[in-house]
Design a protein around this motif. Sequence first.
Motif, PDB file in Angstrom:
ATOM      1  N   PHE A 100     -11.820  -3.676  -6.011  1.00 18.62           N
ATOM      2  CA  PHE A 100     -10.677  -3.766  -6.920  1.00 18.62           C
ATOM      3  C   PHE A 100     -10.007  -2.421  -7.190  1.00 18.62           C
ATOM      4  O   PHE A 100      -8.948  -2.378  -7.811  1.00 18.62           O
ATOM      5  CB  PHE A 100     -11.098  -4.450  -8.222  1.00 18.62           C
ATOM      6  N   THR A 101     -10.610  -1.326  -6.722  1.00 23.17           N
ATOM      7  CA  THR A 101     -10.025  -0.005  -6.897  1.00 23.17           C
ATOM      8  C   THR A 101      -9.227   0.439  -5.664  1.00 23.17           C
ATOM      9  O   THR A 101      -8.107   0.939  -5.794  1.00 23.17           O
ATOM     10  CB  THR A 101     -11.123   1.033  -7.210  1.00 23.17           C
ATOM     11  N   LEU A 102      -9.793   0.271  -4.480  1.00 22.55           N
ATOM     12  CA  LEU A 102      -9.097   0.690  -3.257  1.00 22.55           C
ATOM     13  C   LEU A 102      -7.735   0.028  -3.064  1.00 22.55           C
ATOM     14  O   LEU A 102      -6.817   0.666  -2.555  1.00 22.55           O
ATOM     15  CB  LEU A 102      -9.974   0.422  -2.028  1.00 22.55           C
ATOM     16  N   PRO A 103      -7.548  -1.226  -3.441  1.00 21.92           N
ATOM     17  CA  PRO A 103      -6.222  -1.825  -3.266  1.00 21.92           C
ATOM     18  C   PRO A 103      -5.110  -1.169  -4.082  1.00 21.92           C
ATOM     19  O   PRO A 103      -3.934  -1.350  -3.769  1.00 21.92           O
ATOM     20  CB  PRO A 103      -6.428  -3.279  -3.704  1.00 21.92           C
ATOM     21  N   LEU A 104      -5.457  -0.410  -5.109  1.00 20.70           N
ATOM     22  CA  LEU A 104      -4.409   0.282  -5.884  1.00 20.70           C
ATOM     23  C   LEU A 104      -3.648   1.285  -5.017  1.00 20.70           C
ATOM     24  O   LEU A 104      -2.414   1.203  -4.922  1.00 20.70           O
ATOM     25  CB  LEU A 104      -5.011   0.932  -7.131  1.00 20.70           C
ATOM     26  N   PRO A 105      -4.314   2.244  -4.361  1.00 23.76           N
ATOM     27  CA  PRO A 105      -3.545   3.141  -3.490  1.00 23.76           C
ATOM     28  C   PRO A 105      -2.995   2.436  -2.249  1.00 23.76           C
ATOM     29  O   PRO A 105      -1.918   2.799  -1.763  1.00 23.76           O
ATOM     30  CB  PRO A 105      -4.546   4.239  -3.116  1.00 23.76           C
ATOM     31  N   ILE A 106      -3.701   1.421  -1.760  1.00 27.85           N
ATOM     32  CA  ILE A 106      -3.192   0.674  -0.606  1.00 27.85           C
ATOM     33  C   ILE A 106      -1.865   0.019  -0.969  1.00 27.85           C
ATOM     34  O   ILE A 106      -0.872   0.145  -0.242  1.00 27.85           O
ATOM     35  CB  ILE A 106      -4.219  -0.386  -0.142  1.00 27.85           C
ATOM     36  N   GLY A 107      -1.826  -0.669  -2.090  1.00 32.04           N
ATOM     37  CA  GLY A 107      -0.591  -1.311  -2.540  1.00 32.04           C
ATOM     38  C   GLY A 107       0.499  -0.309  -2.838  1.00 32.04           C
ATOM     39  O   GLY A 107       1.672  -0.544  -2.529  1.00 32.04           O
ATOM     40  N   CYS A 108       0.125   0.814  -3.418  1.00 33.53           N
ATOM     41  CA  CYS A 108       1.104   1.859  -3.739  1.00 33.53           C
ATOM     42  C   CYS A 108       1.777   2.380  -2.473  1.00 33.53           C
ATOM     43  O   CYS A 108       3.001   2.493  -2.410  1.00 33.53           O
ATOM     44  CB  CYS A 108       0.410   2.989  -4.492  1.00 33.53           C
ATOM     45  N   VAL A 109       0.994   2.689  -1.462  1.00 32.43           N
ATOM     46  CA  VAL A 109       1.558   3.204  -0.203  1.00 32.43           C
ATOM     47  C   VAL A 109       2.406   2.127   0.474  1.00 32.43           C
ATOM     48  O   VAL A 109       3.542   2.394   0.895  1.00 32.43           O
ATOM     49  CB  VAL A 109       0.436   3.695   0.738  1.00 32.43           C
ATOM     50  N   ALA A 110       1.873   0.915   0.578  1.00 33.52           N
ATOM     51  CA  ALA A 110       2.602  -0.159   1.251  1.00 33.52           C
ATOM     52  C   ALA A 110       3.917  -0.472   0.532  1.00 33.52           C
ATOM     53  O   ALA A 110       4.961  -0.648   1.169  1.00 33.52           O
ATOM     54  CB  ALA A 110       1.733  -1.415   1.345  1.00 33.52           C
ATOM     55  N   TRP A 111       3.892  -0.522  -0.792  1.00 34.67           N
ATOM     56  CA  TRP A 111       5.107  -0.821  -1.553  1.00 34.67           C
ATOM     57  C   TRP A 111       6.123   0.315  -1.410  1.00 34.67           C
ATOM     58  O   TRP A 111       7.308   0.063  -1.202  1.00 34.67           O
ATOM     59  CB  TRP A 111       4.770  -1.034  -3.028  1.00 34.67           C
ATOM     60  N   THR A 112       5.671   1.534  -1.525  1.00 34.29           N
ATOM     61  CA  THR A 112       6.584   2.681  -1.456  1.00 34.29           C
ATOM     62  C   THR A 112       7.297   2.731  -0.113  1.00 34.29           C
ATOM     63  O   THR A 112       8.522   2.911  -0.062  1.00 34.29           O
ATOM     64  CB  THR A 112       5.812   3.995  -1.705  1.00 34.29           C
ATOM     65  N   SER A 145       0.560  -3.477   4.813  1.00 31.63           N
ATOM     66  CA  SER A 145      -0.673  -3.266   4.042  1.00 31.63           C
ATOM     67  C   SER A 145      -1.924  -3.411   4.909  1.00 31.63           C
ATOM     68  O   SER A 145      -2.960  -2.821   4.604  1.00 31.63           O
ATOM     69  CB  SER A 145      -0.740  -4.206   2.837  1.00 31.63           C
ATOM     70  N   HIS A 146      -1.857  -4.168   5.997  1.00 32.29           N
ATOM     71  CA  HIS A 146      -2.996  -4.262   6.909  1.00 32.29           C
ATOM     72  C   HIS A 146      -3.309  -2.906   7.538  1.00 32.29           C
ATOM     73  O   HIS A 146      -4.479  -2.531   7.663  1.00 32.29           O
ATOM     74  CB  HIS A 146      -2.726  -5.292   8.017  1.00 32.29           C
ATOM     75  N   TYR A 147      -2.272  -2.191   7.932  1.00 30.52           N
ATOM     76  CA  TYR A 147      -2.474  -0.885   8.567  1.00 30.52           C
ATOM     77  C   TYR A 147      -2.908   0.166   7.553  1.00 30.52           C
ATOM     78  O   TYR A 147      -3.757   1.006   7.841  1.00 30.52           O
ATOM     79  CB  TYR A 147      -1.203  -0.457   9.311  1.00 30.52           C
ATOM     80  N   VAL A 148      -2.332   0.111   6.381  1.00 32.75           N
ATOM     81  CA  VAL A 148      -2.746   1.041   5.319  1.00 32.75           C
ATOM     82  C   VAL A 148      -4.206   0.780   4.955  1.00 32.75           C
ATOM     83  O   VAL A 148      -4.993   1.716   4.774  1.00 32.75           O
ATOM     84  CB  VAL A 148      -1.828   0.907   4.078  1.00 32.75           C
ATOM     85  N   THR A 149      -4.580  -0.488   4.879  1.00 31.39           N
ATOM     86  CA  THR A 149      -5.966  -0.844   4.576  1.00 31.39           C
ATOM     87  C   THR A 149      -6.918  -0.329   5.648  1.00 31.39           C
ATOM     88  O   THR A 149      -7.977   0.229   5.330  1.00 31.39           O
ATOM     89  CB  THR A 149      -6.110  -2.377   4.422  1.00 31.39           C
ATOM     90  N   ALA A 150      -6.549  -0.507   6.896  1.00 35.67           N
ATOM     91  CA  ALA A 150      -7.394  -0.008   7.991  1.00 35.67           C
ATOM     92  C   ALA A 150      -7.586   1.500   7.863  1.00 35.67           C
ATOM     93  O   ALA A 150      -8.704   2.014   8.046  1.00 35.67           O
ATOM     94  CB  ALA A 150      -6.785  -0.363   9.338  1.00 35.67           C
ATOM     95  N   PHE A 151      -6.526   2.216   7.515  1.00 36.22           N
ATOM     96  CA  PHE A 151      -6.632   3.668   7.320  1.00 36.22           C
ATOM     97  C   PHE A 151      -7.613   3.987   6.194  1.00 36.22           C
ATOM     98  O   PHE A 151      -8.493   4.846   6.345  1.00 36.22           O
ATOM     99  CB  PHE A 151      -5.249   4.264   7.018  1.00 36.22           C
ATOM    100  N   PHE A 152      -7.496   3.283   5.068  1.00 33.95           N
ATOM    101  CA  PHE A 152      -8.380   3.550   3.935  1.00 33.95           C
ATOM    102  C   PHE A 152      -9.836   3.176   4.235  1.00 33.95           C
ATOM    103  O   PHE A 152     -10.759   3.817   3.744  1.00 33.95           O
ATOM    104  CB  PHE A 152      -7.884   2.840   2.669  1.00 33.95           C
ATOM    105  N   ILE A 153     -10.036   2.147   5.030  1.00 33.75           N
ATOM    106  CA  ILE A 153     -11.405   1.787   5.422  1.00 33.75           C
ATOM    107  C   ILE A 153     -12.018   2.893   6.271  1.00 33.75           C
ATOM    108  O   ILE A 153     -13.182   3.260   6.082  1.00 33.75           O
ATOM    109  CB  ILE A 153     -11.429   0.427   6.143  1.00 33.75           C
TER     110      ILE A 153
END
Length: 127
Positions: free
Chosen positions: A11-23, A63-71
Motif C-alpha cells: 500500500f506504500t509503493l503504489p503512491l510513487p508509482i501512481g504519482c509518476v504515472a499520473w504526472t 503504470s505497468h512500466y513504472v511498477t516494473a521499475f519500482f519492483i
Amino acid sequence: MDIANQLFWLFTLPLPIGCVAWTVTHEEVFREPREYCVNCSKNGKTLLQRKFFYLFTCEYCFSHYVTAFFIVVTDFHLLLPDWRGYLIAEFALVFVANFYMSIFALLRQAIKKEKTEIEVMQKEVEK
C-alpha cells in the motif's frame, strides 16, 4: 519478509508509482512529449508504433512500466520468494496504484467543480 511488512509495501509503493504515472500522462510539465505521443499513437504507420506511443498516454498502461521499475529498484515480491512473487507484486501494485489514481482523479474533479460553482456565484453576486 513477513506478511505485515509485505502489506505495508503493497500500500506504500503504489503512491510513487501512481504519482509518476499520473504526472507523465496528465500534468502540464509533460504536455509536449505527451502530445507528440498522442499524435504518434493515432497517426503511426505501423501497429507496433501506434501501440508503443499509446503506452505513454494512458496512466493504466504506463503504470505497468513504472511498477516494473519500482519492483527492480526495491526487489519487492509478494507472497512467494521467487519469480511468481514478482509477477503477483506487479499486478497487485498496478491495481492499488490505479485505485489511488482513480481517487485522485475524483478529488480533482470535485475540486474543479467546486471552484467553478464558486466563480459562478461570485459573478451572480457582482451583478
